[in-house]
Scaffold this motif. Structure first.
Motif, PDB file in Angstrom:
ATOM      1  N   UNK A   1       0.825  -1.208   0.000  1.00 46.12           N
ATOM      2  CA  UNK A   1       0.000   0.000   0.000  1.00 46.12           C
ATOM      3  C   UNK A   1       0.861   1.261   0.000  1.00 46.12           C
ATOM      4  N   UNK A   2       1.973   1.221   0.736  1.00 40.71           N
ATOM      5  CA  UNK A   2       2.879   2.375   0.753  1.00 40.71           C
ATOM      6  C   UNK A   2       3.367   2.677  -0.656  1.00 40.71           C
ATOM      7  N   UNK A   3       3.782   1.613  -1.371  1.00 41.25           N
ATOM      8  CA  UNK A   3       4.295   1.815  -2.732  1.00 41.25           C
ATOM      9  C   UNK A   3       3.217   2.218  -3.712  1.00 41.25           C
ATOM     10  N   UNK A   4       2.064   1.540  -3.660  1.00 42.35           N
ATOM     11  CA  UNK A   4       1.040   1.769  -4.677  1.00 42.35           C
ATOM     12  C   UNK A   4       0.343   3.110  -4.527  1.00 42.35           C
ATOM     13  N   UNK A   5       0.186   3.585  -3.298  1.00 45.24           N
ATOM     14  CA  UNK A   5      -0.487   4.874  -3.091  1.00 45.24           C
ATOM     15  C   UNK A   5       0.527   6.012  -2.984  1.00 45.24           C
ATOM     16  N   UNK A   6       1.512   5.845  -2.108  1.00 46.90           N
ATOM     17  CA  UNK A   6       2.482   6.917  -1.910  1.00 46.90           C
ATOM     18  C   UNK A   6       3.303   7.220  -3.139  1.00 46.90           C
ATOM     19  N   UNK A   7       3.790   6.179  -3.826  1.00 44.92           N
ATOM     20  CA  UNK A   7       4.620   6.410  -5.004  1.00 44.92           C
ATOM     21  C   UNK A   7       3.796   6.915  -6.191  1.00 44.92           C
ATOM     22  N   UNK A   8       2.472   6.720  -6.121  1.00 43.36           N
ATOM     23  CA  UNK A   8       1.613   7.275  -7.166  1.00 43.36           C
ATOM     24  C   UNK A   8       1.700   8.778  -7.248  1.00 43.36           C
ATOM     25  N   UNK A   9       2.115   9.420  -6.146  1.00 44.04           N
ATOM     26  CA  UNK A   9       2.275  10.863  -6.170  1.00 44.04           C
ATOM     27  C   UNK A   9       3.308  11.323  -7.174  1.00 44.04           C
ATOM     28  N   UNK A  10       4.385  10.549  -7.326  1.00 42.13           N
ATOM     29  CA  UNK A  10       5.408  10.892  -8.310  1.00 42.13           C
ATOM     30  C   UNK A  10       4.874  10.722  -9.724  1.00 42.13           C
ATOM     31  N   UNK A  11       4.184   9.609  -9.971  1.00 41.61           N
ATOM     32  CA  UNK A  11       3.724   9.332 -11.335  1.00 41.61           C
ATOM     33  C   UNK A  11       2.604  10.253 -11.784  1.00 41.61           C
ATOM     34  N   UNK A  12       1.820  10.770 -10.848  1.00 38.25           N
ATOM     35  CA  UNK A  12       0.797  11.737 -11.237  1.00 38.25           C
ATOM     36  C   UNK A  12       1.440  12.946 -11.897  1.00 38.25           C
ATOM     37  N   UNK A  13       2.611  13.352 -11.389  1.00 34.39           N
ATOM     38  CA  UNK A  13       3.345  14.469 -11.978  1.00 34.39           C
ATOM     39  C   UNK A  13       4.109  14.029 -13.231  1.00 34.39           C
ATOM     40  N   UNK A  14       4.849  12.932 -13.133  1.00 34.30           N
ATOM     41  CA  UNK A  14       5.784  12.534 -14.184  1.00 34.30           C
ATOM     42  C   UNK A  14       5.068  12.155 -15.482  1.00 34.30           C
ATOM     43  N   UNK A  15       3.868  11.575 -15.369  1.00 34.02           N
ATOM     44  CA  UNK A  15       3.149  11.135 -16.566  1.00 34.02           C
ATOM     45  C   UNK A  15       2.827  12.294 -17.502  1.00 34.02           C
TER      46      UNK A  15
ATOM     47  N   UNK B   1      12.042   9.576   5.588  1.00 30.56           N
ATOM     48  CA  UNK B   1      12.798  10.742   5.151  1.00 30.56           C
ATOM     49  C   UNK B   1      12.496  11.085   3.696  1.00 30.56           C
ATOM     50  N   UNK B   2      12.543  10.092   2.816  1.00 36.29           N
ATOM     51  CA  UNK B   2      12.349  10.376   1.393  1.00 36.29           C
ATOM     52  C   UNK B   2      10.902  10.710   1.071  1.00 36.29           C
ATOM     53  N   UNK B   3       9.950  10.131   1.796  1.00 37.38           N
ATOM     54  CA  UNK B   3       8.557  10.520   1.591  1.00 37.38           C
ATOM     55  C   UNK B   3       8.327  11.977   2.005  1.00 37.38           C
ATOM     56  N   UNK B   4       8.901  12.380   3.138  1.00 40.95           N
ATOM     57  CA  UNK B   4       8.746  13.766   3.583  1.00 40.95           C
ATOM     58  C   UNK B   4       9.358  14.735   2.575  1.00 40.95           C
ATOM     59  N   UNK B   5      10.515  14.364   2.035  1.00 42.27           N
ATOM     60  CA  UNK B   5      11.142  15.201   1.013  1.00 42.27           C
ATOM     61  C   UNK B   5      10.259  15.322  -0.218  1.00 42.27           C
TER      62      UNK B   5
ATOM     63  N   UNK C   1      -1.037  10.454   1.759  1.00 42.86           N
ATOM     64  CA  UNK C   1      -1.636   9.156   2.103  1.00 42.86           C
ATOM     65  C   UNK C   1      -0.556   8.098   2.303  1.00 42.86           C
ATOM     66  N   UNK C   2       0.481   8.113   1.463  1.00 42.66           N
ATOM     67  CA  UNK C   2       1.573   7.151   1.601  1.00 42.66           C
ATOM     68  C   UNK C   2       2.300   7.296   2.924  1.00 42.66           C
ATOM     69  N   UNK C   3       2.527   8.532   3.354  1.00 49.08           N
ATOM     70  CA  UNK C   3       3.182   8.767   4.644  1.00 49.08           C
ATOM     71  C   UNK C   3       2.324   8.219   5.781  1.00 49.08           C
ATOM     72  N   UNK C   4       1.022   8.461   5.702  1.00 48.22           N
ATOM     73  CA  UNK C   4       0.131   7.967   6.741  1.00 48.22           C
ATOM     74  C   UNK C   4       0.153   6.449   6.851  1.00 48.22           C
ATOM     75  N   UNK C   5       0.164   5.768   5.707  1.00 48.72           N
ATOM     76  CA  UNK C   5       0.206   4.300   5.709  1.00 48.72           C
ATOM     77  C   UNK C   5       1.535   3.801   6.283  1.00 48.72           C
TER      78      UNK C   5
ATOM     79  N   UNK D   1       4.616   1.048  10.655  1.00 50.28           N
ATOM     80  CA  UNK D   1       5.719   0.965  11.612  1.00 50.28           C
ATOM     81  C   UNK D   1       5.193   0.961  13.058  1.00 50.28           C
ATOM     82  N   UNK D   2       4.111   1.707  13.297  1.00 51.61           N
ATOM     83  CA  UNK D   2       3.518   1.711  14.640  1.00 51.61           C
ATOM     84  C   UNK D   2       2.989   0.322  14.997  1.00 51.61           C
ATOM     85  N   UNK D   3       2.280  -0.305  14.046  1.00 51.99           N
ATOM     86  CA  UNK D   3       1.744  -1.650  14.294  1.00 51.99           C
ATOM     87  C   UNK D   3       2.865  -2.656  14.505  1.00 51.99           C
ATOM     88  N   UNK D   4       3.924  -2.514  13.740  1.00 46.53           N
ATOM     89  CA  UNK D   4       5.044  -3.447  13.883  1.00 46.53           C
ATOM     90  C   UNK D   4       5.677  -3.327  15.269  1.00 46.53           C
ATOM     91  N   UNK D   5       5.863  -2.099  15.740  1.00 48.88           N
ATOM     92  CA  UNK D   5       6.418  -1.911  17.085  1.00 48.88           C
ATOM     93  C   UNK D   5       5.481  -2.473  18.147  1.00 48.88           C
TER      94      UNK D   5
END
Length: 437
Positions: free
Chosen positions: A230-244, A293-297, A390-394, A399-403
């Motif tokens: 979910x992190x990859x499919x939603x969060x990384x979609x932010x880049x492709x929305x621009x790049x496309x 870090x990279x998501x925040x950037x 959305x990707x940052x939130x996921x 990580x919270x659930x894992x801890x």
């Protein structure tokens, strides 16, 4: 001296470098074929959709964006299916056959006459994508050893990022001058070269003989695998929305000539290349911190791009920085999936590319929707901002659930140990009582 992937022989550093180069050449071809449509979207639209383009270039560009979505969906479908089915076979042979499939499908894209057939060919061409990257990442990680897994993944992925520096801009330049079909002929030649290089340079690596598709599919029982996808499919979609839609952003928003589009693509590619290697080193220290870090950037930089795209110099600055942040996410999620997948390494490594290409399809489709609605060419960047949030939130939730699960597991172990201590103490008291009696 490093051992071979099957542990039977010693590999020289030169052999390891040649093997990594061969894998990166394949990734270079994939990166070129995946992203070249971004720079040639108006050219493809005017050729395959001439009537619609004459009435509304915006609508034609938005419809041509489905070629990007179709490729991404092909990755989503092909990655888990092929990776799961071939897990037990020799990895070099599988990579060679995947390279041959890329070559033939890309040739089909270059020669098919209609938009509908080209759309189908892009879907078919994408089916080997995820399996190639997944298996190549496993080979690269093993070649470099356990302490450098993320760097091995990053080296394989470097072919994709270098493609954005050299392959995509060059193919875009050729496509603008000789027609978009010539660009795909160049890509097909790249795939043919990579197929030969893999066959001769990559050492044979056994698959997992006892592994079946059914056993590989057990990976989906892990909640952390679903979080990573979910992190990859939603969060990384932010880049492709621009790049496309970078080509019309350059020409319509920044007011630059079409000939400048390849140079913008070079700039993005350089940023992606740098981000890929930086993330590879950082993720070997901490996957969690690197990903956040990279998501925040990326979030901050997409906002900066949306606010400054009217200025051509600032556009160059921000597309470089967005490329840096976005590509830093790729190898980090790949390593994360390998960490949480257990024994299902082949399918997990490939699923990363399913996730990223869901983001590709999702981002491109949403970008097309807002453009077709009349919101303008900056609108896809704001779509990217929302997807990144959305990707940052996921990621934070994962990580919270894992801890929390880790603390629960530790508490359970401590409780069992405490019970055992109490039982031993009780037994000793009872034994003492019997002795006194």
């Amino acid at each position: 001296m490093p051992t071979s992937p099957d542990g039977s022989t010693q590999l020289s550093p030169t052999r390891v470098r040649l093997a990594m180069l061969a894998l990166a050449i394949g990734a270079f071809g994939i990166g070129t074929t995946e992203f070249v449509a971004m720079g040639l979207l108006p050219n493809i639209a005017s050729d395959l959709l001439p009537e619609l383009f004459a009435r509304s270039p915006e609508a034609a560009n938005a419809q041509a964006g489905w070629l990007i979505t179709a490729y991404a969906l092909g990755v989503v479908v092909g990655a888990p299916t092929i990776a799961g089915m071939v897990a037990r076979f020799s990895r070099r042979k599988v990579l060679t056959w995947l390279g041959a499939a890329f070559t033939l499908a890309t040739l089909a894209t270059a020669v098919l006459p209609s938009f509908e057939l080209v759309l189908l060919s892009r879907f078919v061409a994408a089916i080997p994508h995820g399996a190639y990257f997944g298996i190549a990442a496993l080979v690269g990680a093993r070649l470099l050893g356990p302490s450098k897994r993320a760097r091995g993944v990053a080296l394989v992925m470097s072919g994709l990022t270098v493609a954005n520096v050299i392959g995509v801009p060059f193919a875009t330049w050729v496509g603008q001058g000789l027609g978009w079909r010539a660009a795909y002929l160049i890509v097909a030649a790249l795939f043919a070269l990579s197929t030969v290089a893999i066959f001769f340079a990559v050492p044979d690596q056994r698959g997992e003989p006892g592994q079946t598709l059914r056993r590989e599919l057990r990976v989906f029982s892990s909640s952390q695998v679903w979080f990573a996808l979910a992190i990859g499919s939603i969060g990384f979609g932010g880049f492709f929305a621009m790049y496309s839609y970078i080509a019309p952003i350059v020409t319509e928003v920044s007011g630059a000539p079409e000939q400048l589009v390849p140079w913008v693509l070079v700039t993005i590619g350089v940023g992606m290349t740098v981000g890929n290697f930086v993330a590879g080193h950082l993720a070997d220290r901490s996957v969690t911190r690197t990903l956040l870090l990279f998501f925040a950037l990326m979030l901050a930089l997409l906002i900066g791009l949306a606010l400054s795209a009217h200025s051509l110099p600032l556009l160059f600055v921000f597309v470089f920085a967005v490329g840096f942040a976005a590509q830093g996410i790729g190898p980090t999620i790949q390593t994360r999936l390998m960490d949480v997948a257990g024994d299902s390494q082949s399918i997990a490594a490939a699923l990363n590319h399913s996730a990223l290409n869901i983001g590709n399809a999702f981002g491109a489709a949403l970008g097309g929707v807002v453009i077709a609605s009349g919101a303008g060419y900056l609108a896809p960047i704001w779509v990217g901002v929302l997807l990144t949030v959305a990707g940052i939130g996921i990621a934070v939730a994962s990580f919270h659930l894992e801890r929390k699960q880790g603390r629960s597991t530790t508490a359970e172990v401590d409780s069992v140990e405490d019970d055992a201590v109490e039982d031993r103490a009780l037994a000793e008291r009872n034994l003492g009582s019997h002795i006194e009696a």
